[in-house]
Design an enzyme around this catalytic site. Structure first.
Site, PDB file in Angstrom:
ATOM      1  CB  CYS A 137      79.757 -13.368 -39.684  1.00  0.00           C
ATOM      2  SG  CYS A 137      78.588 -13.049 -40.761  1.00  0.00           S
ATOM      3  NE  ARG A 161      81.989 -11.874 -34.002  1.00  0.00           N
ATOM      4  CZ  ARG A 161      82.351 -10.813 -33.960  1.00  0.00           C
ATOM      5  NH1 ARG A 161      82.588 -10.209 -32.749  1.00  0.00           N
ATOM      6  NH2 ARG A 161      83.097 -10.125 -35.139  1.00  0.00           N
ATOM      7  CD1 TRP A 176      73.086 -10.077 -37.960  1.00  0.00           C
ATOM      8  CD2 TRP A 176      74.122  -8.811 -39.583  1.00  0.00           C
ATOM      9  NE1 TRP A 176      72.328  -8.903 -38.021  1.00  0.00           N
ATOM     10  CE2 TRP A 176      72.988  -7.878 -39.047  1.00  0.00           C
ATOM     11  CE3 TRP A 176      74.852  -8.508 -40.523  1.00  0.00           C
ATOM     12  CZ2 TRP A 176      72.840  -6.842 -39.635  1.00  0.00           C
ATOM     13  CZ3 TRP A 176      74.474  -7.068 -40.822  1.00  0.00           C
ATOM     14  CH2 TRP A 176      73.613  -6.377 -40.536  1.00  0.00           C
ATOM     15  CG  ASN A 224      82.996 -11.246 -39.528  1.00  0.00           C
ATOM     16  OD1 ASN A 224      81.988 -10.347 -39.866  1.00  0.00           O
ATOM     17  ND2 ASN A 224      83.550 -10.811 -38.311  1.00  0.00           N
ATOM     18  N   GLY A 225      82.611 -10.196 -42.851  1.00  0.00           N
ATOM     19  CA  GLY A 225      83.073  -8.888 -43.526  1.00  0.00           C
ATOM     20  C   GLY A 225      82.275  -8.761 -44.859  1.00  0.00           C
ATOM     21  CD  GLU A 241      70.536   2.578 -24.064  1.00  0.00           C
ATOM     22  OE1 GLU A 241      70.706   3.131 -25.206  1.00  0.00           O
ATOM     23  OE2 GLU A 241      70.676   1.608 -23.751  1.00  0.00           O
ATOM     24  CE  LYS A 263      69.183  -1.706 -24.740  1.00  0.00           C
ATOM     25  NZ  LYS A 263      70.351  -0.899 -24.822  1.00  0.00           N
ATOM     26  CD  GLU A 305      69.087  -2.352 -28.853  1.00  0.00           C
ATOM     27  OE1 GLU A 305      69.965  -2.401 -29.568  1.00  0.00           O
ATOM     28  OE2 GLU A 305      68.905  -2.258 -27.462  1.00  0.00           O
ATOM     29  CG  HIS A 313      58.214  22.032 -30.626  1.00  0.00           C
ATOM     30  ND1 HIS A 313      57.704  23.170 -30.765  1.00  0.00           N
ATOM     31  CD2 HIS A 313      58.886  22.203 -29.630  1.00  0.00           C
ATOM     32  CE1 HIS A 313      58.053  24.193 -29.699  1.00  0.00           C
ATOM     33  NE2 HIS A 313      58.746  23.376 -29.129  1.00  0.00           N
ATOM     34  CE  LYS A 364      76.895  -6.897 -26.608  1.00  0.00           C
ATOM     35  NZ  LYS A 364      76.146  -5.908 -26.104  1.00  0.00           N
TER      36      LYS A 364
HETATM   37  C1  G6P Z   1      75.154  -2.661 -32.212  1.00  0.00           C
HETATM   38  C2  G6P Z   1      74.582  -3.476 -30.938  1.00  0.00           C
HETATM   39  C3  G6P Z   1      74.351  -1.977 -29.950  1.00  0.00           C
HETATM   40  C4  G6P Z   1      75.487  -1.402 -29.860  1.00  0.00           C
HETATM   41  C5  G6P Z   1      75.924  -0.823 -31.258  1.00  0.00           C
HETATM   42  C6  G6P Z   1      77.265  -0.110 -31.100  1.00  0.00           C
HETATM   43  O1  G6P Z   1      73.886  -2.123 -32.885  1.00  0.00           O
HETATM   44  O2  G6P Z   1      73.471  -4.250 -31.084  1.00  0.00           O
HETATM   45  O3  G6P Z   1      73.709  -2.526 -28.755  1.00  0.00           O
HETATM   46  O4  G6P Z   1      75.092  -0.176 -29.014  1.00  0.00           O
HETATM   47  O5  G6P Z   1      76.131  -1.891 -32.103  1.00  0.00           O
HETATM   48  O6  G6P Z   1      78.016  -1.174 -30.806  1.00  0.00           O
HETATM   49  P1  G6P Z   1      79.717  -0.964 -29.798  1.00  0.00           P
HETATM   50  O7  G6P Z   1      80.368  -2.063 -29.774  1.00  0.00           O
HETATM   51  O8  G6P Z   1      80.316   0.143 -30.876  1.00  0.00           O
HETATM   52  O9  G6P Z   1      79.236  -0.123 -28.663  1.00  0.00           O
END
Ligand code: G6P
Length: 620
Positions: free
Chosen positions: A2, A27, A75, A101-102, A493, A497, A500, A516, A615
């Protein structure tokens, strides 16, 4: 999660609020809303589901005048993303509107109490409870809004950043925070009068002023047209002096700069971003690594018995690479923890442990809670964050910023490489303090690390055609990513990616573990991405590739320039320049970022704002 924007001054608020919402859309983006008080003292509230552009469309037919307003991009946590649940929420009398927000954890109890008092609710949100609670407190205490907010929040359990308007007093905004970030910008308009901006972070503010106040936990601020500074009080009734900070963020850094998406821009920014990250920290002549965060706490690092790194998502992957490097270079055992798990265990922490939080945003609720727990248990806290002045940066005893500039795309790219470089610098700096590396090895690593930005540039330029064959993978339902040693976290990673942003199911595995279980999935429809640089364990990875090939899996490989063996075995190859094992992740991840980006765009996905993600995850 948010985004909140607010404005009070002499300018029209609506354009400022909408622009701010666009900047904060990363956000959360399932619904949005604005509220302004008009010159006739009407408190208007407009909301729409979907992105901020949907709200703009809706507002085009409405009265959006007014020089005071608040806005929100959501969000969803409580209640599905629809117009009723979207913010701002109004109080029963219609006199207050509020954005939040929260998460209010005791909202059910509060709601039941308010219902008994005759309050009715329209939404499923915890936020509506908050606005009603504030109105109830104001009425029953016969007090002004500032006092009512302070009193009401004493009964609230949970996290909040809020901003509130009051129809009867169009000359004031009240805001407050606990656990969720809130920044107040203090600007001066063309007539020399003060104006105030509110943002979940500084991005909606920077265009107008670089003077900001970071509201602290349990602080409530009142901004009026008559004052030059906000009045701040905390929940314990103590008046606080506003602490002014100067932002060093430029507007250009927040724009797409000709790229179709922020994600692609941020992928290509990596060489320069990492130069900035390294700059000033490697002393070229003396071949030394200088991190002020360590210099000031040398003894701590010298005597550290163990390092625990807490992180989430992509930051957790960079932490794993950091673990391998710090253990190798500085001979300290390192444990990497999912912050969300760590915070709810009763972890054993010794007073001579160092707990590192790795977080791009510096606001991730789980990571913040994890370090707060570690602090209670006596640990020394070190932060590795990107966002300056963020909650985690402020909650830690010391730390290092990764300095890669604002990352807007929800899928993390340059923050990942920035975190890995910073963790390597940290490992080198500790190794120097502890004298665990020979001078020769130390200098070799320092020299090599400085070549990485150029080598990333090379990698970007030599993998431009990924976009052409990405089309072929759009029909895949699954992907495997495999790597060993330092490249196992790269496999994780790469998989993250891809899932996501393309919504294709992908898993990362240590290449040897594949036999395994995951190997059962392999057939001619399963692309397997191998990170196979011509470095340590090369021969073992070649054997793993062979095992997949004989089961007809499609091989995509990341190989060292000039490699023939793996290239000949592969259906597609991405090349990277040679570097030391420990720095391969910084190069190998680049083609994987590009692969995800191009597969996702070929599938028509919104790569900067993928569904269901945000984010900055400021709720647990
Ligand atoms: C969210 C984002 C990710 C990020 C994660 C941790 O899930 O979409 O891209 O890696 O949060 O965020 P931070 O700001 O703590 O690295």
């Amino acid at each position: 999660m948010c985004g909140i924007v607010g404005y009070i001054g002499e300018q029209q608020a609506y354009p400022i609020l909408i622009k701010g919402l666009h900047r904060l859309e990363y956000r959360g983006y399932d619904s949005a809303g604005v509220s302004m008080i008009t010159s006739q003292q009407a408190l208007n509230v407009y909301k729409a589901t979907g992105k901020v552009s949907a709200l703009e469309e809706k507002c085009s037919a409405e009265d959006t005048t007014g020089t005071i307003g608040i806005a929100h991009t959501r969000w969803a946590t409580h209640g599905e993303p629809n117009t009723v649940n979207a913010h701002p929420h109004r109080s029963q009398s219609g006199n207050l509107s509020l954005v939040h927000n929260g998460i209010i954890e005791n909202y059910k109890t509060l709601r039941a109490m308010l219902e008994k008092e005759g309050y009715t609710f329209h939404s499923d949100t915890d936020t509506e409870v908050l606005v009603q609670l504030i109105e109830y407190t104001q009425k029953s205490n016969k007090c002004d809004l500032f006092t009512a907010v302070q009193r009401a929040l004493k009964n609230v359990v949970g996290a909040y950043a809020i901003a509130i308007l009051e129809r009867e007093y169009p000359d004031r905004i009240v805001c407050a925070r606990k656990g969720s970030p809130l920044v107040i910008g203090v600007g001066t308009d063309a007539h020399g009068k003060k104006e105030f901006y509110i943002g979940s972070d500084a991005t909606p503010i920077i265009e107008y002023t670089n003077q900001v106040i970071y509201l602290k936990d349990e602080e409530i601020a009142l901004m009026t047209r008559q004052s030059d500074l906000p009045e701040i009080i905390n929940l314990a009734n103590v008046h606080q002096t506003p602490e002014m900070h100067t932002l060093r963020l430029s507007l250009d850094e927040l724009e797409k700069g000709g790229y179709p998406h922020f994600m692609l821009k941020e992928i290509w920014e990596q060489p320069n971003a990492l130069r900035t990250c390294i700059r000033g920290r490697i002393h070229v002549q003396a071949k030394d690594v200088l991190l002020s965060g360590i210099v000031d706490h040398k003894e701590r690092f010298l005597n550290a018995r163990r390092i625990i790194i807490c992180a989430c998502g992509t930051s957790w992957h960079s932490a794993l690479i950091g673990k391998y490097f710090i253990e190798e270079a500085a001979h300290i055992p390192v444990e990497v923890e999912y912050a969300s798990e760590f915070r709810y265990r009763n972890p054993v922490i010794y007073p001579d442990d160092i707990v590192i939080a790795v977080s791009q945003s510096g606001e991730t609720a789980d990571t913040l809670a994890a370090i707060q727990l570690a602090e209670q248990k006596g640990a020394f806290l070190y932060g590795i964050c990107n966002v300056i002045g963020s909650s985690i940066a402020r909650a830690t005893h010391s730390g290092t910023y990764i300095h890669v500039g604002p990352e807007i795309g929800v899928a993390s790219t340059k923050a990942f490489t920035g975190q890995v470089v910073t963790l390597c610098l940290l490992g080198l700096a500790i190794a120097k303090v502890k004298r665990t590396l020979s001078d020769e090895m130390f200098h070799t690593l320092v020299d090599e690390l400085q070549t990485i930005p150029d080598k990333i540039q090379w990698t970007l330029e030599h993998n431009k055609d990924i976009d052409k064959f990405a089309q072929m993978f759009t029909y895949c339902r699954n992907f495997l990513f495999l790597g060993r040693g330092y490249n196992y976290p790269v496999a994780l990673e790469g998989a993250l990616k891809l899932k996501e942003i393309s919504y294709i199911h992908a898993e990362g595995y240590p290449a040897a573990e594949m036999k395994h279980g995951p190997i059962a999935l392999v057939d001619e429809e399963m692309p397997c991405v191998f990170i196979a640089p011509k470095r340590g364990m090369y021969d073992k990875v070649v054997s793993n590739i062979q095992e997949i090939k004989s089961r007809k899996g499609k091989i995509i490989s990341v190989v060292t320039e000039g490699d023939k063996t793996v290239s000949d075995m592969s259906d597609y190859t991405f090349v990277i320049p040679d570097t030391r094992d420990c720095f391969v992740p910084l190069l190998a991840v680049i083609p994987l970022q590009l692969l995800s980006y191009y597969v996702a765009t070929a599938k028509g996905r919104n790569v900067d704002q993928p569904r269901n993600l945000a984010k900055s995850v400021t709720v647990e």
